[in-house]
Motif scaffolding. Sequence first.
Motif, PDB file in Angstrom:
ATOM      1  N   UNK A  65       0.807  -1.214   0.000  1.00  0.00           N
ATOM      2  CA  UNK A  65       0.000   0.000   0.000  1.00  0.00           C
ATOM      3  C   UNK A  65       0.843   1.269   0.000  1.00  0.00           C
ATOM      4  N   UNK A  66       2.148   1.144   0.245  1.00  0.00           N
ATOM      5  CA  UNK A  66       3.027   2.307   0.233  1.00  0.00           C
ATOM      6  C   UNK A  66       2.742   3.281   1.359  1.00  0.00           C
ATOM      7  N   UNK A  67       2.438   2.747   2.557  1.00  0.00           N
ATOM      8  CA  UNK A  67       2.103   3.600   3.692  1.00  0.00           C
ATOM      9  C   UNK A  67       3.318   3.833   4.585  1.00  0.00           C
ATOM     10  N   UNK A  68       3.495   5.073   5.054  1.00  0.00           N
ATOM     11  CA  UNK A  68       4.551   5.367   6.020  1.00  0.00           C
ATOM     12  C   UNK A  68       4.224   4.791   7.386  1.00  0.00           C
ATOM     13  N   UNK A  69       2.940   4.664   7.686  1.00  0.00           N
ATOM     14  CA  UNK A  69       2.512   4.186   8.992  1.00  0.00           C
ATOM     15  C   UNK A  69       2.396   2.670   8.986  1.00  0.00           C
ATOM     16  N   UNK A  70       3.092   2.019   9.932  1.00  0.00           N
ATOM     17  CA  UNK A  70       3.040   0.560  10.001  1.00  0.00           C
ATOM     18  C   UNK A  70       4.289   0.011  10.657  1.00  0.00           C
ATOM     19  N   UNK A  71       4.457  -1.325  10.611  1.00  0.00           N
ATOM     20  CA  UNK A  71       5.595  -1.944  11.286  1.00  0.00           C
ATOM     21  C   UNK A  71       6.939  -1.586  10.678  1.00  0.00           C
ATOM     22  N   UNK A  72       6.972  -1.249   9.379  1.00  0.00           N
ATOM     23  CA  UNK A  72       8.221  -0.794   8.755  1.00  0.00           C
ATOM     24  C   UNK A  72       8.427   0.678   9.090  1.00  0.00           C
ATOM     25  N   UNK A  73       9.490   0.971   9.797  1.00  0.00           N
ATOM     26  CA  UNK A  73       9.719   2.342  10.231  1.00  0.00           C
ATOM     27  C   UNK A  73      10.275   3.191   9.095  1.00  0.00           C
TER      28      UNK A  73
END
Length: 270
Positions: free
Chosen positions: A260-268
Motif C-alpha cells: 500500500x506504500x504507507x509510512x505508517x506501520x511496522x516498517x519504520x
Amino acid sequence: MTQAAAHLPLPDFRLADPGAHDGIAIQGVSKMFGGKRVLDGLDFVIERGETVVIIGRSGEGKSVLLKHIVRLLEPDAGRIWIDGTEITGLARPELFDMRKRFGMLFQGAALFDSLTIAENLGLGLKEHTAMTPGEIRDRASECLRMVDLAGVEDKLPSELSGGMRKRAGLARAIVMNPRYILFDEPTTGLDPITADAINDLIVMLRSELKVTAIAVTHDMASAFKIGDRIAMLSRGRIIWADTVENTRATDHPVVRQFVEGRAEGPLTVF
C-alpha cells in the motif's frame, strides 16, 4: 519494525535435496558489508519457468541477492544451486560457462556508450560463440525486432530515449538465448506509460522464450503485472512468497504496508 511483525514465522524454503532441483535453490546465504548484515541465512527456491518478483525497501539486499545468484558476489556463508549444480564451489571456467545461461537487464540499461546498439548486443556473441559478423548482426536485429526497436542497429545509446535504451538492454539480455533473465528495477526512471510498455514486453518475452525470470523492483504495478509469485525481502530473509492474488489480499502487516506504500506501520521510516 514492531516486535510483533519481527516475530512472525518465516516461510521454510529449504529443500531436502537441492542438487536434484530443476531451478534455483538458495540455502542459508549470508552477506555482510562493513559490519552490516545484508543477507542473514536467506533460504529461497525459484522454480523453472516462473517469474518471481522480489520486493523490499531500499538497502534490504535485493540487488545483492541477484549478484549472488550469478556469483558476482561470494556469500560469507550458505550455498546456491543452479539446475542442480552447486555454483558456490565452481572453478572459474565452469562458473563462466554457467553464467551463459543468464541474461540481465540492468537498472540503467548499462549499454557501452562508444558502441552502436548492434555492437552492444553482439558483444557476448562475438566473445562466446563461433558466429560470423553477419550472423551476429542478424541475431541482434532479430532481438531488436522482438522488443519493437527495429532499425536502430547503427545508432549510439546517446541517440535513444530512456525507454528505447531500456528496450535495447532487454534485447541484449535475450540475445544469447538464456534460460534465466534477471531484471534489476526494469521500470525505474521511466514514465508510467513507457514503464507499462516495458512490463508488456517482459510478459511477452517470458511467454515466447519460456525463460525463468527474477525481477527486483519497488514498483508494485510492475510487480503485479509481470510476476507469478511475489517475494518480500526484509532484514536479510525472505519473509513472504506467494501468488500475485494472495499478495494483493494478504493481511501480513509488513507486506500489506509495503504494497500500500504507507509510512505508517511496522516498517519504520528512515
